[in-house]
Structures are given as structure tokens and as C-alpha cells.
Design an enzyme around this catalytic site. Structure first.
Site, PDB file in Angstrom:
ATOM      1  CB  CYS A 136      -0.762  -0.110   1.332  1.00  0.00           C
ATOM      2  SG  CYS A 136      -1.907   1.680   1.558  1.00  0.00           S
TER       3      CYS A 136
ATOM      4  CB  CYS B  26       1.121   1.617   4.406  1.00  0.00           C
ATOM      5  SG  CYS B  26      -0.907   0.884   4.312  1.00  0.00           S
TER       6      CYS B  26
ATOM      7  CD  GLU C  10      35.261   4.144  50.480  1.00  0.00           C
ATOM      8  OE1 GLU C  10      34.477   5.199  50.750  1.00  0.00           O
ATOM      9  OE2 GLU C  10      35.957   4.457  49.320  1.00  0.00           O
TER      10      GLU C  10
ATOM     11  CG  HIS D 204      27.710   1.797  55.536  1.00  0.00           C
ATOM     12  ND1 HIS D 204      26.578   2.535  55.212  1.00  0.00           N
ATOM     13  CD2 HIS D 204      28.315   2.969  56.797  1.00  0.00           C
ATOM     14  CE1 HIS D 204      26.007   2.989  55.927  1.00  0.00           C
ATOM     15  NE2 HIS D 204      27.057   3.855  56.436  1.00  0.00           N
TER      16      HIS D 204
ATOM     17  CB  SER E 282      15.738   1.700  60.266  1.00  0.00           C
ATOM     18  OG  SER E 282      16.973   2.572  61.384  1.00  0.00           O
TER      19      SER E 282
ATOM     20  CG  ASN F 221      15.358   6.294  55.246  1.00  0.00           C
ATOM     21  OD1 ASN F 221      15.111   6.876  54.683  1.00  0.00           O
ATOM     22  ND2 ASN F 221      14.142   6.331  56.297  1.00  0.00           N
TER      23      ASN F 221
ATOM     24  CB  VAL G   6      22.349   4.105  53.094  1.00  0.00           C
ATOM     25  CG1 VAL G   6      23.642   4.220  51.630  1.00  0.00           C
ATOM     26  CG2 VAL G   6      23.011   2.635  53.946  1.00  0.00           C
ATOM     27  CG  ASN G   7      18.342   7.280  50.766  1.00  0.00           C
ATOM     28  OD1 ASN G   7      19.367   6.785  50.332  1.00  0.00           O
ATOM     29  ND2 ASN G   7      17.001   7.172  50.834  1.00  0.00           N
TER      30      ASN G   7
END
Length: 518
Positions: A77, A80, A348, A352, A376, A379, A381-382
Site C-alpha cells: 500500500c 502505508c 565501601e 558500610h 532504617s 534511610n 545510607v540515604n
């Protein structure tokens, strides 16, 4: 014949030979130019996914996208063929590993001129070419469309003959403002205020699980002294991973563990018999053949080296923590701590995290205790990384580290807050509300997308996925490239490496990228 005539004839013949060689050269050059142009055309990427009757249901049933567009066309087509570039401009936004807006809509096409698709095109009452449909992907799978059907969730797109008009039609359906010039990372959804965003992470936990084991294999981390830790973590995944595909794959690995991971699997004799240097375990797709997809949904960062794998692995751990029973809490704690200590490659970060594990003096008796401990730890680590990223500028500007959950997601979790001298807030938490939030967020809401699509336990037809991969290179990304991106983040969510650690471990990015491209 006189010498003068002979010389004239000879001259003419020479000139004809020269001209014929020049013509041949020109024609050869023309063919080279055509080949170059043809090669350039072949290099163009098709973003829309070509479907047929063998893979149509499986692909649409298992797509991460919330919506689908199916174009029914005929390759002979002219209209198309002329429409294809318009359709591709929009497909670029939504399809493939480099999609600007992944997970919104899967754009596909079906060639009705192929006999294999005759019945499929009849099911959707295709009356003209091209004909476009919009709807939930699961409704296309094993479904159809009739012109007089009033309550169908599949709709004909009646105004999409150009890229601009098609995108405008999509924007009206979604209430969005996407543009054809949008670029990757410009318009990322916020995870802070939209509780339902976590449902998209159900795909990220599969991606993260794959990469966690890919890293283990790439770095030959399965040793005699680490096998027990891996077995424990696999047991946890078999029972409680939110994805059935990953539970099934983990179970297969666990059942065959001694064969797949013998104590001497990395000995020189064993390695000689393995071509890809990963051992027999490298032949297992722990979350199915369609994983990795090569992109992230909920965990997508605003840059390639942020979030991604780190975010996905955090979601895996949180989702496990809210699915265990009370009697499994201590086992889950040890399984997670040992897994990070033995198999997380950021030194690291690993140290941790294990310090936080070692500081626990009493065993966990309830799943609530373990879920809150993990929350917990995340948080802590954040908060550590907020300071680090603020000083060196390595954070994601659109997704900065925050103490979780914010008030926008759980106001009842916050009793009060005050500010310390260093500028970071001290929050008084309602732990009962926090646990309630965690179980809902990482439990029911995370799995809600699977349930809505009736996909809990559904397995993808392997042949259909193979057809899909063969039909377009826009759906998948090479594992090596995706793995390199995952490792370059080197972050395990809030367990992201310090900036100096990221510099030190940058060699892993190049090593893995090189391994995958050998």
C-alpha cells in the site's frame, strides 16, 4: 590498406576502448553509490514492533506498557509506506531501550498482506489501510474489535494521519503534553507524590535480579566459602520474590545448584570446557528469556549512571522484607546481609552495610522488626549519601536522596520533625504507620500491575519472544551495554558508592563492557 587509414582505424578503436572503460567506471561508481545509499537506509532503526499471528497475543499480554497502539497495514500500500516515517517519529518516543517515555505505550504494526495474518486482521475488522487501534495491551491479546461494539476498550484512532496529529490524539487520551522533539530524561515522572508509581517497579525487580546474578558470574564470585550465602539468598527468592518468573528461575537454579555451581567451577579444567567463562549457570535466565529488557521503569534516573540497578536492588530487598513470615525474619536478615557482604561489588558500600548488620545484637522475632530495620538502614545510607553527593555533585538532580517515606506519600508516618545544626532533619516516626506503609507500598501496590493485567504466573511463549527479538532491534539492548550501565551506577540504591569509590570501581565498567564485546 594504407598506413594512414590503418592509423585512423587504430585511433578510433583506442578511443572506443577508453570511452567504454570510463563508462564502466561510472557505472561501477554509480553502483557503489547506490550500495552506500542502500546501506544507509538499512541502518535506519525501526522503533515500532512488527507483530504477526504467532507472537501477537504473547507480546501484548506481557508488555510493561500501560497502553498499546496497533497499526494494521499492507506492505504493498503506497499510503502505508508514506505513513511509516510518521508512525516511526511517534514510536521513537515510546519504544525501545532509548525510549523517551518508556512504559507508556507500545507501538506495533501488523502486515495484513501476509497470509499468516489474515485471521488476525479479520478479528479486528480491518476495513482500510493503514488502520490504527488504541487500547490496553491485555485487551488486544486474544481479543478483537467490531465496528458496532459499544463498550469495547479498544478504540479506532480516527485522527492520526501525521506524526503531530497522532501524538496530539495520544496526549488527549493521557492528559499529557508529549512533544515530537522530547529527548531522553527530560520528562521523568516523580516518585514522591504518586503512590502508584511503584507498580512500575515490578519490571525493575526482574531487571535487578538478572543483573545481580550477572555480576556474580562475570566476576566469578561463587567460591567454596560463598556458596552457602548464595543458596540462602536463592531460597529467599524462591519463596518470596514478587515476580513468579524470578521465583521459577531461582527454583531451577537451586534444584540444580550442585551441578551448576560445583565447588571447583572456576578451576582451569572447568573453564576450558566453557566458552563464555560463566560456567553452566550462565545458560540460565533467572527471570525468563525476556529479561533483561535493557531499560528501567520506576528506577530510571535522569542520567545513565544514576539509579537503575541500585534502585532496583533496593526494591527487591524491601519487597522481600514485607513478604516473609515472622518465623523467617532472622533467616531473611542473615541471607540479605551475607549476600551483600559476599556478592555486592562496591567495596565501601558493602563494608558500610555489613557494619549495620553487625551492629544488630538480638535476633529478629517478627517480620515487622526486619522490615523496619531494613527501612532504617536504607534511610541511614540515604542521609550519608546526601552529604557526600552534595559535596561532590554526583547525585541525580531530578531524584535527590531523601529520607523515606516523605510526607507526600505517608503523612501519618510523620509525627514531628525538627532541624539539626547540620541542616538535616530529625524525624519522629510513627513506626506502626511506617510498617503499614511499607507492606502496602512494597507488597500489594508493587504487585498491582501484574494483577490488573492478569499476569501473575503467566509465562511468555518462548517462540513469540524469539519472533519479537528477530522482528526489531528496538525492543532489546545488548546485555553487555545494559550491564555496563547497571554497574556504572555502582550504587545499590541508597547503598550507592561514595564518589571516590565510584572512581575506584570504574574499571569494572570497562572490564564488563570489554567482556561482552569479545
Amino acid at each position: 590498406m594504407s598506413m594512414s587509414k590503418a592509423s585512423v582505424i587504430l585511433t578510433v578503436i583506442v578511443l572506443l576502448l577508453i570511452s567504454s572503460k570510463e563508462a564502466a567506471s561510472i557505472q561501477s561508481g554509480s553502483r557503489s553509490i547506490l550500495r552506500a545509499v542502500s546501506s544507509e537506509n538499512k541502518a535506519q532503526v525501526d522503533y515500532a514492533v512488527d507483530l504477526n499471528s504467532t507472537n501477537f497475543d504473547a507480546v501484548l499480554r506481557n508488555t510493561p506498557a500501560a497502553h498499546a497502539i496497533v497499526e494494521f497495514f499492507a506492505h504493498w500500500c503506497p499510503a502505508c509506506r508514506n505513513y511509516k516515517p510518521q508512525y516511526e517519529k511517534v514510536a521513537r518516543l515510546f519504544n525501545g531501550p532509548d525510549a523517551v517515555h518508556p512504559g507508556i505505550a507500545l507501538m506495533t504494526r501488523v502486515d495484513c498482506a501476509l497470509k499468516i495474518n489474515n485471521k488476525l486482521c479479520d478479528k479486528f475488522s480491518v476495513s482500510h489501510y493503514p488502520m490504527l487501534f488504541w487500547g490496553p495491551p491485555s485487551k488486544f491479546a486474544s481479543g478483537g474489535w467490531e465496528p458496532k461494539e459499544e463498550k469495547s476498550e479498544i478504540h479506532v484512532i480516527d485522527d492520526g494521519r501525521t506524526a503531530e496529529r497522532l501524538l496530539n490524539w495520544i496526549n488527549k487520551q493521557l492528559g499529557s503534553s508529549y512533544g515530537l522533539d522530547d529527548e531522553k530524561f527530560e520528562h521523568l515522572p516523580s516518585n514522591i507524590s504518586d503512590l502508584g508509581q511503584i507498580a512500575r517497579a515490578v519490571y525493575d525487580v526482574e531487571e535487578a535480579t538478572f543483573f545481580a546474578f550477572e555480576i556474580i558470574l562475570e566476576h566469578k564470585m561463587i567460591k567454596p566459602h560463598t556458596r552457602a550465602s548464595l543458596i540462602k539468598f536463592l531460597q529467599l527468592l524462591v519463596a518470596h520474590h514478587p515476580s513468579k518468573r524470578c521465583r521459577k528461575g531461582s527454583a531451577e537454579v537451586l534444584v540444580n545448584f550442585d551441578d551448576l555451581c560445583p565447588p571447583d567451577m572456576w578451576s582451569p579444567d572447568k573453564q576450558e570446557a566453557v566458552s563464555d567463562n560463566k560456567g553452566m549457570l550462565g545458560n540460565f535466565q533467572i527471570c525468563g528469556k525476556e529479561v533483561p529488557r535493557g531499560y528501567w521503569m520506576f528506577c530510571r534516573g535522569s542520567k545513565n549512571d544514576t539509579r537503575g540497578f541500585s534502585c532496583g536492588l533496593w526494591v527487591v530487598l524491601h519487597s522481600l522484607s514485607v513478604r516473609i513470615e515472622d518465623g523467617e525474619s532472622q533467616f531473611a536478615f542473615t541471607a540479605v546481609c551475607d549476600f551483600i557482604n559476599n556478592f555486592f561489588i562496591c567495596e565501601e558500600c558493602r563494608e558500610h552495610f555489613y557494619q549495620m548488620c553487625s551492629s544488630v545484637t538480638a535476633p529478629f522475632n517478627t517480620s515487622r522488626d526486619f522490615a523496619l530495620w531494613l527501612w532504617s538502614a536504607h534511610n541511614k545510607v540515604n542521609e550519608r549519601l546526601m552529604k557526600e553527593e552534595a559535596s561532590v555533585g554526583t547525585g541525580d538532580p531530578k531524584f535527590p536522596k531523601i529520607i523515606w517515606p516523605p510526607k507526600q506519600l505517608c503523612s501519618s508516618c510523620h509525627l514531628s520533625s525538627n532541624h539539626r545544626e547540620n541542616g538535616f532533619g530529625q524525624i519522629d516516626w510513627n513506626l506502626n504507620e511506617v510498617y503499614k506503609f511499607l507492606t502496602g507500598y512494597y507488597g500489594k501496590t508493587l504487585a498491582s500491575l501484574y494483577k490488573e493485567k492478569d499476569r501473575l504466573g503467566d509465562e511468555v511463549n518462548d517462540g513469540a519472544i524469539a519472533d519479537l527479538v528477530a522482528s526489531t532491534n528496538a525492543v532489546v539492548v545488548p546485555v553487555g551495554a545494559a550491564l555496563a550501565i547497571a554497574l556504572s551506577s555502582c550504587a545499590f540504591g541508597a547503598l550507592a558508592c561514595y564518589w571516590r569509590s565510584q572512581q575506584k570501581n570504574r574499571k569494572y565498567y570497562h572490564q564488563l563492557h570489554s567482556l561482552k564485546n569479545i
